[in-house]
Design an enzyme around this catalytic site. Sequence first.
Site, short mmCIF file in Angstrom:
data_model
loop_
_atom_site.label_atom_id
_atom_site.label_comp_id
_atom_site.label_asym_id
_atom_site.label_seq_id
_atom_site.Cartn_x
_atom_site.Cartn_y
_atom_site.Cartn_z
N LYS A 275 0.84 -1.20 0.00
CA LYS A 275 0.00 0.00 0.00
C LYS A 275 0.88 1.25 0.00
O LYS A 275 2.02 1.21 0.46
CB LYS A 275 -0.88 0.03 1.27
CG LYS A 275 -2.02 -0.97 1.27
CD LYS A 275 -2.84 -0.85 2.55
CE LYS A 275 -3.97 -1.87 2.58
NZ LYS A 275 -5.02 -1.62 1.57
N ARG A 349 -10.28 -11.63 2.00
CA ARG A 349 -11.11 -12.73 1.50
C ARG A 349 -10.36 -14.06 1.58
O ARG A 349 -10.98 -15.12 1.70
CB ARG A 349 -11.58 -12.41 0.07
CG ARG A 349 -10.50 -12.21 -0.93
CD ARG A 349 -10.95 -11.42 -2.15
NE ARG A 349 -11.00 -9.98 -1.91
CZ ARG A 349 -11.38 -9.08 -2.82
NH1 ARG A 349 -11.78 -9.47 -4.02
NH2 ARG A 349 -11.38 -7.79 -2.54
N1 BES Z 1 -8.21 -3.82 4.44
C1 BES Z 1 -8.33 -3.44 3.08
C2 BES Z 1 -9.61 -2.66 2.78
C3 BES Z 1 -9.62 -1.23 3.26
C4 BES Z 1 -8.92 -0.25 2.58
C5 BES Z 1 -10.38 -0.88 4.36
C6 BES Z 1 -8.96 1.06 3.03
C7 BES Z 1 -10.42 0.42 4.79
C8 BES Z 1 -9.71 1.40 4.13
C9 BES Z 1 -8.32 -4.67 2.19
O1 BES Z 1 -7.52 -5.70 2.62
C10 BES Z 1 -7.79 -4.23 0.88
O2 BES Z 1 -6.66 -3.84 0.81
N2 BES Z 1 -8.63 -4.27 -0.13
C11 BES Z 1 -8.28 -3.84 -1.44
C12 BES Z 1 -8.88 -4.79 -2.42
C13 BES Z 1 -8.40 -4.59 -3.82
C14 BES Z 1 -6.95 -4.98 -3.92
C15 BES Z 1 -9.24 -5.43 -4.74
C16 BES Z 1 -8.79 -2.42 -1.64
O3 BES Z 1 -9.90 -2.11 -1.18
O4 BES Z 1 -8.07 -1.63 -2.22
MN MN Z 2 -5.52 -5.49 1.94
#
Ligand code: BES
Ligand code: MN
Length: 492
Positions: A275, A349
């Site tokens: 990230k 997931r």
């Molecule tokens: N924990 C995150 C989701 C999230 C992101 C929650 C920002 C709250 C704030 C999750 O694990 C994630 O990174 N999801 C990705 C999925 C994507 C790669 C399809 C996302 O939401 O960017």
């Molecule tokens: Mn994630």
Amino acid sequence: MKQACVTGDVTTLKSECIIVGIHDGGKMTPSASAVDKVAGGLLAGLCKAGDFGGQAGETLFLHNVSGIASERVLLAGLGKEKEANEQKYISALNKAILAAHKGGASDALVCLNEMKIKGRDQDWMLRTGAQIAETALYLYEDTKSKKNPPKHPLKTVQWLADKSGDEAVKQGMCIGQGMNVTRTLGNLPGNICTPTYLAETAIRMADDFSSVKTTIVEEKDMEKLGMGALLSVSRGSRQPAKLIVMEYNGGKKDDKPVVLVGKGLTFDSGGISIKPSPAMDEMKYDMCGGASVFGTMEAIARMKLKLNVIGVVPSSENMPDGDANKPGDIVTSMAGKTIEVLNTDAEGRLILCDALTYVDKFKPAAVIDIATLTGACIIALGKHATGLLSNDETFAAEILNAGKQAHDRAWQLPLWEEYQEQLNTNFADMANVGGREAGTITAACFLARYTEDYTWAHLDIAGTAWNSGGDKGATGRPVPLLTQILMNRANA
Ligand code: BES
Ligand code: MN
Ligand code: ZN
């Protein structure tokens, strides 16, 4: 905090502080009127002079009010009478309780439950009120070197209400206490609140409540069970994963349990699909789904709810490492399905799917998973509504309704099979991401492939679990929603 109902005359009941409500424009609630009468029109005069406007959240302390047995009177603004709603009540109460607390009152007699809100009865006012009183004074200090507890904290709240309201007050207290448990677990940093820490917390829960039994599934057991998806995420971290199982037995022995499965990702760096740095610290909150399971178990155990409930928290870190998942890797989940990990940041997931397969052994009446699963959910719904997706319309309606009752609301998104093809890949049974479109739905589509054998709903709490900015911190949601669902089932 101690809370209970008392009956009597607000002017002669003794407390360090009575809290009475006045609407914008000076319209008084019955208790404010009673105080005003014995005090010779003092309150009406303050409103008329413009010293107190009655705006929602406004407060004003009055000392030595003549004819009043209590030491102080705290006026609490309720906003315009015509615009009275849940939010106004909650913010008025929050401000008033905090003012009494900071003002050094150790007990308060609260009369704000006299406010009239369309569709809400006295039990609702008391239950919600007690919940707010319990959460209003929450202070996170666990990781500060100097604790700063108030010298004269508010210890007792009495509600001016018929004694029959005590049950509702008790419920509200349990929910509020559960929310505070969830908030602290969420607020703790990733280097303290690890999967092991969560497992120890669950073991402590079983020590605290004889109705709760905790089991921890360790990595070597996961190996035997074939949890290749969960283990693939954990492999990139030095912290061992834990699958935490808390069984609450409040119902009859053979009653099928409701199973809650909460994402317990104690820090989500994204893994190799790392990230960006800004606000990455907030990914300590990626275990808030799991934390809401802890908080809900706490609430129902305190309430002694007559229902069987099992809380399951798959817990892991998501880190980049020489042994971490790489984009394109293919892993095999416990259900035997293969998954191409196209993005290592879609890890939630992966840990949930194995937990969802695992819980089938409990023959659940229904399963709800709760997860900070997608940033897309924040884009779609913001921070007010939790995303809801389900394979059963009756169950979805039950959850939406409970959300309205608890004022901790969810909003349903479609789980149509047309979306499923976004997970197609040439190399495995499915990909772990479905592209930019409808990210919250495709995440739920992924989970839906593991929940075909039971009634299931998914709650995406990415927007509702914590606040950013100045009041950064975990919110304790959706503990009120989850507890309401369970309370409704226990009373059905
Ligand atoms: N924990 C995150 C989701 C999230 C992101 C929650 C920002 C709250 C704030 C999750 O694990 C994630 O990174 N999801 C990705 C999925 C994507 C790669 C399809 C996302 O939401 O960017
Ligand atoms: Mn994630
Ligand atoms: Zn995550």
